[in-house]
Enzyme design. Structure first.
Site, short mmCIF file in Angstrom:
data_model
loop_
_atom_site.label_atom_id
_atom_site.label_comp_id
_atom_site.label_asym_id
_atom_site.label_seq_id
_atom_site.Cartn_x
_atom_site.Cartn_y
_atom_site.Cartn_z
N VAL A 70 0.71 -0.60 0.09
CA VAL A 70 0.21 0.04 0.58
C VAL A 70 1.09 1.18 0.02
O VAL A 70 0.07 2.65 -0.54
CB VAL A 70 -1.50 0.10 1.13
N ASN A 96 -6.27 -1.43 5.84
CA ASN A 96 -6.36 -1.76 7.60
C ASN A 96 -4.80 -2.42 7.02
O ASN A 96 -4.53 -2.14 8.72
CB ASN A 96 -6.92 -4.19 7.40
N TYR A 165 3.37 6.94 15.87
CA TYR A 165 1.89 5.99 15.39
C TYR A 165 0.91 6.98 15.48
O TYR A 165 -0.84 6.63 14.90
CB TYR A 165 1.99 4.77 16.13
N THR A 200 -2.10 -9.78 18.13
CA THR A 200 -1.56 -9.71 16.52
C THR A 200 -0.57 -9.73 16.71
O THR A 200 0.22 -9.16 17.96
CB THR A 200 -2.09 -8.36 15.92
#
Ligand code: NAP
Length: 242
Positions: A70, A96, A165, A200
């Site tokens: 992406v 995502n 982030y 995750t």
């Protein structure tokens, strides 16, 4: 006359693992034809194979792999032409794919490369993806863009300890608002959401939620939300302040 079932299509970036994989699974179970996008072809292939052992589309089809980085406009262009060869329209785009690159830095020390990398992947890529897939969304019934953001992108959730982030997800939330305003006249809904703290590779082993729990709001937005909810931020199927 027997009416034909309407098949909806969805593309999920970063679909090879984590929350993206669980979103692919949820959308297959909801009857979508799913394009699982992954930047690594082998990882993507393995994900498609493991998904097809568990979930298939309403027509019994497995997810289809699209190789897509992406952060690379050429890769986005190639992915769009691959989708064009298979489907004329796209009902749901789930942005995502994301990175969490702030290990060992804070707002006083974060270097430019880390800021650039986070902004590029987490904020600019969903925007570029939406631009590239707009022609397919425009041809679909009830089209939607779902941006997987974070509580770290909410004004009350930004953290000096995860600076690039937080700033990138704040920017993604801003892009969601701008895209929702611009695409409202075309009937395309755009949402941002937080999956919660999810077990995750990114969330780590201590996270309380499963990837399926993290995917739940995305699947709900894809299947149950409409234009009235466009432009807003969600967690646990509930609107939250930006
Ligand atoms: P993850 O397990 O680390 O998975 C991230 C996915 O994004 C992987 O498929 C990764 O591909 C992909 N990706 C990263 N950069 C990419 C690029 N340039 N092109 C294509 N794919 C790329 O993370 P996750 O926890 O599932 O996170 C998914 C989303 O949820 C992210 O946007 C994240 O910010 C958000 N989120 C997660 C949590 C949490 O607690 N986990 C909380 C809030 C928000 P590779 O496998 O090739 O690296």
């Amino acid at each position: 006359m027997v009416s034909q079932p309407i098949h909806k299509t969805a593309l999920v970036t970063g679909g090879n693992k984590g929350i993206g994989y669980a979103i692919c699974q949820g959308l297959l179970n909801a009857g979508f034809d799913v394009f699982l996008a992954a930047r690594d072809a082998d990882q993507g292939r393995m994900a498609v194979e493991s998904l097809s052992a568990e979930s298939l589309s309403a027509e019994g089809k497995p997810a289809r792999l699209i190789v897509l980085d992406v952060a690379d406009d050429e890769s986005i262009k190639a992915a769009a032409s691959s989708v064009a060869q298979i489907a004329g329209s796209l009902n749901v785009l789930v942005n995502n794919a994301g990175i969490y690159p702030d290990g060992g830095v804070d707002i006083l020390t974060v270097p430019r490369e880390v800021l650039t990398q986070a902004m590029n992947t987490n904020a600019f890529s969903p925007l570029r993806m939406t631009q590239a897939f707009l022609p397919f969304l425009e041809k679909a019934d009830s089209p939607k863009v779902i941006n997987i953001s974070s509580g770290n992108g909410q004004l009350e959730g930004i953290s000096a300890n995860v600076p690039s982030y937080s700033l990138s997800k704040l920017a993604l939330n801003g892009a969601t608002i701008l895209l929702a305003d611009s695409l409202r006249p075309k009937g395309i809904a755009v949402y941002a959401m937080c999956p919660g703290w999810v077990k995750t590779d990114m969330g780590g082993a201590s996270a309380p939620r499963s990837p399926e729990e993290g995917a739940d709001t995305a699947v709900w937005l894809a299947t149950a939300a409409g234009m009235a909810e466009s432009g807003n931020f969600f967690r646990d199927r509930t609107q939250q302040p930006y």
